[in-house]
Design a protein around this motif. Structure first.
Motif: not given
Length: 195
Positions: A126-131, A150-159, A133-139
């Motif tokens: 869980t933490a790996g998915l969130w962190i 971007a964070m929400l899309m990254g979570l979607y992509l990660g899942i 994608n937080a980096v994904f959002a930052l860039v």
């Protein structure tokens, strides 16, 4: 060569090189943290189909957001139109497909192929998915709302990496590339309509 044509040609070339270089970043990071970025990349028809189908909800949201009269969304639309429009204007749709494919592949190899597994191994799933994608959002933080999206899309992509029960990087690569391609076409159409 006219200025707008030169701008488009330079942008396309630089964007392709930049996005492709992210694969090298993924390989270097993977080497440092002992993660093979391609370990979960399997060329599989089912993962390809999952990727195409899982892009549809994102595209429905994208098209809905084109119509919502919210100032923060209007700011994003204007920013994309003004920054990408002139740079995409002279490109053929096949150029946009190539750029979207490179971006989808390289960004997913970096974020879902290297960073997410590294974070999951270090901090848990869980933490790996969130962190990661937080980096994904930052860039992708061109505006605060864009970073959140971007964070929400990254979570979607990660899942989606684990969609269908077997981890396969091909699924988020297809989603990301297909989504970017359609978004590029819409930005290009909107820019041409604005001229």
């Amino acid at each position: 060569m006219p200025h707008s044509t030169q701008l488009a040609a330079n942008f396309f070339r630089v964007a392709c090189y930049f996005e492709a270089a992210l694969t090298l970043v993924a390989l270097a990071l993977g080497w440092l943290v002992d993660i093979d970025p391609f370990a979960n990349l399997v060329l599989d028809e089912q993962a390809l189909l999952h990727g195409l189908l899982l892009t549809l909800p994102l595209l429905m949201l994208f098209f809905a957001m084109q119509e919502i009269p919210l100032q923060a969304l209007e700011k994003i639309r204007t920013l994309l139109l003004e920054t990408l429009g002139p740079r995409l204007y002279r490109n053929h749709w096949t150029d946009l497909l190539i750029l979207a494919a490179i971006a989808g592949f390289s960004e997913e190899v970096l974020f879902r192929g290297t960073l997410q597994p590294w974070m999951e191994n270090t901090l848990g799933m869980t933490a790996g998915l969130w962190i990661s994608n937080a980096v994904f959002a930052l860039v992708h933080a061109v505006t605060p709302l864009y970073a959140l999206l971007a964070m929400l899309m990254g979570l979607y992509l990660g899942i989606s990496l684990d969609y269908g029960g077997e981890r396969n990087l091909l699924t988020p690569i297809v989603i990301h590339g297909f989504y970017d391609f359609i978004a590029f076409l819409v930005i290009l159409r909107n820019y041409r309509n604005s001229l």
